[in-house]
Motif scaffolding. Structure first.
Motif, mmCIF file in Angstrom:
data_model
loop_
_atom_site.group_PDB
_atom_site.id
_atom_site.type_symbol
_atom_site.label_atom_id
_atom_site.label_comp_id
_atom_site.label_asym_id
_atom_site.label_seq_id
_atom_site.Cartn_x
_atom_site.Cartn_y
_atom_site.Cartn_z
ATOM 1 N N ILE A 189 50.240 4.223 -28.848
ATOM 2 C CA ILE A 189 51.547 3.590 -29.077
ATOM 3 C C ILE A 189 52.358 4.407 -30.092
ATOM 4 C CG2 ILE A 189 52.719 1.508 -29.963
ATOM 5 C CD1 ILE A 189 51.302 0.839 -27.387
ATOM 6 N N LEU A 190 51.686 4.861 -31.150
ATOM 7 C CA LEU A 190 52.399 5.656 -32.159
ATOM 8 C C LEU A 190 52.917 6.944 -31.526
ATOM 9 C CD1 LEU A 190 50.195 5.237 -35.376
ATOM 10 C CD2 LEU A 190 52.082 3.836 -34.572
ATOM 11 N N ALA A 191 52.099 7.547 -30.653
ATOM 12 C CA ALA A 191 52.522 8.785 -29.986
ATOM 13 C C ALA A 191 53.735 8.516 -29.097
ATOM 14 C CB ALA A 191 51.370 9.368 -29.173
ATOM 15 N N LEU A 192 53.742 7.360 -28.433
ATOM 16 C CA LEU A 192 54.869 7.013 -27.567
ATOM 17 C C LEU A 192 56.155 6.846 -28.389
ATOM 18 C CD1 LEU A 192 56.030 6.081 -24.802
ATOM 19 C CD2 LEU A 192 55.397 3.765 -25.466
ATOM 20 N N ILE A 193 56.020 6.198 -29.539
ATOM 21 C CA ILE A 193 57.199 6.003 -30.393
ATOM 22 C C ILE A 193 57.758 7.359 -30.839
ATOM 23 C CG2 ILE A 193 57.963 5.107 -32.649
ATOM 24 C CD1 ILE A 193 56.172 2.676 -32.139
ATOM 25 N N VAL A 194 56.868 8.269 -31.227
ATOM 26 C CA VAL A 194 57.316 9.608 -31.646
ATOM 27 C C VAL A 194 57.983 10.337 -30.478
ATOM 28 C CG1 VAL A 194 56.522 11.874 -32.444
ATOM 29 C CG2 VAL A 194 55.617 9.798 -33.491
ATOM 30 N N GLU A 195 57.394 10.185 -29.284
ATOM 31 C CA GLU A 195 57.959 10.839 -28.096
ATOM 32 C C GLU A 195 59.392 10.344 -27.831
ATOM 33 O OE1 GLU A 195 55.072 10.650 -24.910
ATOM 34 O OE2 GLU A 195 56.743 10.639 -23.492
ATOM 35 N N LEU A 196 59.576 9.014 -27.925
ATOM 36 C CA LEU A 196 60.903 8.441 -27.675
ATOM 37 C C LEU A 196 61.893 8.832 -28.760
ATOM 38 C CD1 LEU A 196 59.752 4.946 -26.504
ATOM 39 C CD2 LEU A 196 60.938 6.631 -25.112
ATOM 40 N N GLN A 197 61.381 8.921 -29.967
ATOM 41 C CA GLN A 197 62.239 9.333 -31.072
ATOM 42 C C GLN A 197 62.769 10.743 -30.794
ATOM 43 O OE1 GLN A 197 60.096 11.035 -34.013
ATOM 44 N NE2 GLN A 197 61.726 11.161 -35.527
ATOM 45 N N ARG A 198 61.882 11.629 -30.318
ATOM 46 C CA ARG A 198 62.304 13.015 -30.070
ATOM 47 C C ARG A 198 63.173 13.108 -28.826
ATOM 48 N NH1 ARG A 198 56.676 15.485 -31.784
ATOM 49 N NH2 ARG A 198 56.973 15.177 -34.019
ATOM 50 N N GLU A 199 62.755 12.401 -27.761
ATOM 51 C CA GLU A 199 63.456 12.477 -26.476
ATOM 52 C C GLU A 199 64.865 11.909 -26.550
ATOM 53 O OE1 GLU A 199 61.804 10.143 -23.180
ATOM 54 O OE2 GLU A 199 60.162 11.602 -23.210
ATOM 55 N N ARG A 200 64.974 10.729 -27.179
ATOM 56 C CA ARG A 200 66.237 9.987 -27.104
ATOM 57 C C ARG A 200 66.860 9.727 -28.470
ATOM 58 N NH1 ARG A 200 66.525 5.377 -25.727
ATOM 59 N NH2 ARG A 200 64.496 4.457 -25.528
ATOM 60 N N GLU A 201 66.321 10.413 -29.490
ATOM 61 C CA GLU A 201 66.814 10.208 -30.859
ATOM 62 C C GLU A 201 66.770 8.738 -31.264
ATOM 63 O OE1 GLU A 201 70.576 12.616 -31.133
ATOM 64 O OE2 GLU A 201 69.399 13.293 -32.849
ATOM 65 N N LEU A 202 65.747 8.053 -30.783
ATOM 66 C CA LEU A 202 65.542 6.654 -31.164
ATOM 67 C C LEU A 202 65.309 6.591 -32.675
ATOM 68 C CD1 LEU A 202 64.772 3.705 -30.147
ATOM 69 C CD2 LEU A 202 62.415 4.509 -30.129
ATOM 70 N N ALA A 203 65.983 5.650 -33.329
ATOM 71 C CA ALA A 203 65.722 5.436 -34.755
ATOM 72 C C ALA A 203 64.781 4.234 -34.867
ATOM 73 C CB ALA A 203 67.017 5.148 -35.493
ATOM 74 N N VAL A 204 63.802 4.335 -35.760
ATOM 75 C CA VAL A 204 62.771 3.295 -35.826
ATOM 76 C C VAL A 204 62.602 2.794 -37.259
ATOM 77 C CG1 VAL A 204 60.331 2.782 -35.351
ATOM 78 C CG2 VAL A 204 61.522 4.490 -33.958
ATOM 79 N N ILE A 205 62.528 1.469 -37.394
ATOM 80 C CA ILE A 205 62.076 0.887 -38.664
ATOM 81 C C ILE A 205 60.666 0.390 -38.393
ATOM 82 C CG2 ILE A 205 62.416 -0.952 -40.360
ATOM 83 C CD1 ILE A 205 65.400 -0.849 -39.755
ATOM 84 N N PHE A 206 59.701 0.976 -39.049
ATOM 85 C CA PHE A 206 58.300 0.675 -38.756
ATOM 86 C C PHE A 206 57.683 -0.033 -39.961
ATOM 87 C CE2 PHE A 206 53.900 1.163 -37.845
ATOM 88 C CZ PHE A 206 53.824 1.267 -36.463
ATOM 89 N N ILE A 207 57.329 -1.301 -39.752
ATOM 90 C CA ILE A 207 56.786 -2.102 -40.847
ATOM 91 C C ILE A 207 55.265 -2.122 -40.764
ATOM 92 C CG2 ILE A 207 56.680 -4.437 -41.800
ATOM 93 C CD1 ILE A 207 59.534 -4.816 -40.766
ATOM 94 N N THR A 208 54.638 -1.842 -41.868
ATOM 95 C CA THR A 208 53.175 -1.830 -41.856
ATOM 96 C C THR A 208 52.667 -1.964 -43.285
ATOM 97 O OG1 THR A 208 51.229 -0.509 -41.288
ATOM 98 C CG2 THR A 208 53.148 0.728 -41.980
ATOM 99 N N HIS A 209 51.410 -2.390 -43.448
ATOM 100 C CA HIS A 209 50.855 -2.237 -44.792
ATOM 101 C C HIS A 209 49.816 -1.120 -44.789
ATOM 102 C CE1 HIS A 209 48.924 -5.950 -43.086
ATOM 103 N NE2 HIS A 209 47.970 -5.052 -43.042
ATOM 104 N N ASP A 210 49.816 -0.328 -43.704
ATOM 105 C CA ASP A 210 48.847 0.753 -43.559
ATOM 106 C C ASP A 210 49.497 2.083 -43.927
ATOM 107 O OD1 ASP A 210 47.126 2.713 -42.661
ATOM 108 O OD2 ASP A 210 46.543 1.622 -40.854
ATOM 109 N N LEU A 211 49.149 2.591 -45.120
ATOM 110 C CA LEU A 211 49.769 3.844 -45.568
ATOM 111 C C LEU A 211 49.329 5.028 -44.713
ATOM 112 C CD1 LEU A 211 49.645 3.341 -49.415
ATOM 113 C CD2 LEU A 211 51.693 3.880 -48.114
#
Ligand SMILES: Nc1ncnc2c1ncn2[C@@H]1O[C@H](COP(=O)(O)OP(=O)(O)OP(=O)(O)O)[C@@H](O)[C@H]1O
Ligand SMILES: [Mg+2]
Length: 336
Positions: free
Chosen positions: A194-216
């Motif tokens: 899933i993380l790889a997919l988000i990065v792919e979309l960010q690069r492909e379509r300049e998707l901006a993401v707010i990613f909430i997590t407590h995992d550093l």
């Protein structure tokens, strides 16, 4: 270029014992194609911040008491509901922490995806809707995607439901994706996918993401910039390298020290930050971390101002700890 600007956002909740300032003057920017991480312990206000951006909090118990959320020149906090609905889902999509709340139990996965495509891409023919649905399900790692279209949410495993929800958020090709702990419940291989997919979309379509997590660890892997929240306030913002190499806020330092390292002696106790996030009834004006902080002094009874340490790095602390010792003390936010 800033796509979303959150300016001094404050949110209050009306509780039995009075009004609590749950989010206090939170400001940040999100640029096109950028992944911004929001990190902090449970109860720090990450989800409330995310929900506020699209005015999704339960009103009237939640009240947007101050600030603006600017998207393409409009303030989403004051925009008429009809116009806000055009933005929700289509331009700014949210993946919620609880997948079951977002899926409709009485409709098949195929129908739920088709509804999204018909709403946002009305020109698509039936067979194109099916093809797109199969494609998006495959991209989030659902095997036999065609078969899944005719199944109901209860027929899927928890991880599959989470991935369907991610597919639904991505289906309308948003400009901004707000992902609230989207992978916490998934096993590590699916999480990586899933993380790889988000990065792919960010690069492909300049998707901006707010990613909430407590995992550093996830933050380090995924994000360009990080915002650390504590008890409803932003305590530190930096690019990901600076945050890990030169954390300035004692709370950020505590979070980093609590990370287990491969070089640690096996079975030694993890470093923890003593104490707990204050309860809503205990929130007040001064530094909200002072009761857990080794460096606290009387000045910490006043609200810390936000100082800029370098171009991308700011901290709200009276006693910042950093290798970059010199602070410019330029006030970048309202310090009252
Ligand atoms: N609808 C609500 N009514 C009253 N208080 C609420 C409501 N939603 C959240 N809160 C309170 O606001 C504070 C921030 O909650 P929030 O859900 O944003 O935390 P979080 O950082 O997302 O935590 P987690 O990591 O556990 O998801 C908490 O004290 C929570 O109890
Ligand atoms: Mg949350």
């Amino acid at each position: 270029m800033s796509l979303l600007t959150v300016d001094q956002l404050s949110v209050e909740f009306t509780l039995d014992h009075g009004v609590a300032s749950v989010i206090d003057q939170v400001s940040f920017e999100l640029n096109k194609g950028e992944i911004l991480g929001i990190v902090g312990e449970s109860g720090c206000g990450k989800s409330v911040t995310a929900m506020s951006l699209l005015r999704l909090l339960p009103e009237p118990s939640a009240h947007y008491s101050h600030g603006r959320v600017l998207f393409e020149g409009s303030d989403l906090l004051t925009l008429p509901l009809e116009q806000l609905r055009q933005i929700r889902g289509k331009r700014v999509a949210v993946i919620f922490q609880e997948p079951m709340t977002a899926l409709n139990p009485v409709h098949t996965i195929g129908r739920q995806l088709a509804e999204i495509y018909r709403l946002h891409f009305s020109e698509l023919k039936d067979h194109e809707v099916i093809a797109r649905s199969v494609d998006i399900l495959s991209r989030v790692g659902i095997s036999d995607a065609e078969q899944k279209l005719s199944e109901f949410p209860h027929q899927l495993s928890g991880g599959q439901r989470q991935r369907v929800m991610i597919a639904m958020a991505l289906a309308c090709e948003p400009d901004i994706l707000i992902a609230d702990e989207p992978t916490t419940a998934l096993d590590v291989t699916i999480q990586a996918q899933i993380l790889a997919l988000i990065v792919e979309l960010q690069r492909e379509r300049e998707l901006a993401v707010i990613f909430i997590t407590h995992d550093l660890g996830v933050i380090a892997q995924l994000c360009d910039r990080v915002m650390v929240m504590y008890a409803g306030r932003v305590v530190e913002t930096a690019d990901v390298y600076t945050l890990f190499d030169h954390p300035a806020h004692p709370y950020t330092l505590g979070l980093l020290n609590a990370l287990p390292r491969l070089t640690d002696t096996p079975k030694t106790l993890l470093n923890t930050i003593d104490g707990m996030v204050p309860a809503l009834s205990e929130l007040n004006e001064g530094c909200r971390f002072r009761n857990r902080c080794d460096h606290a002094s009387t000045i910490c009874d006043d609200k810390p101002r936000t100082d800029t340490l370098s171009q991308q790095h700011s901290v709200a602390c009276w006693h910042p700890r950093s290798a970059n010792t010199a602070t410019s003390h330029t006030q970048s936010e309202d310090a009252s």
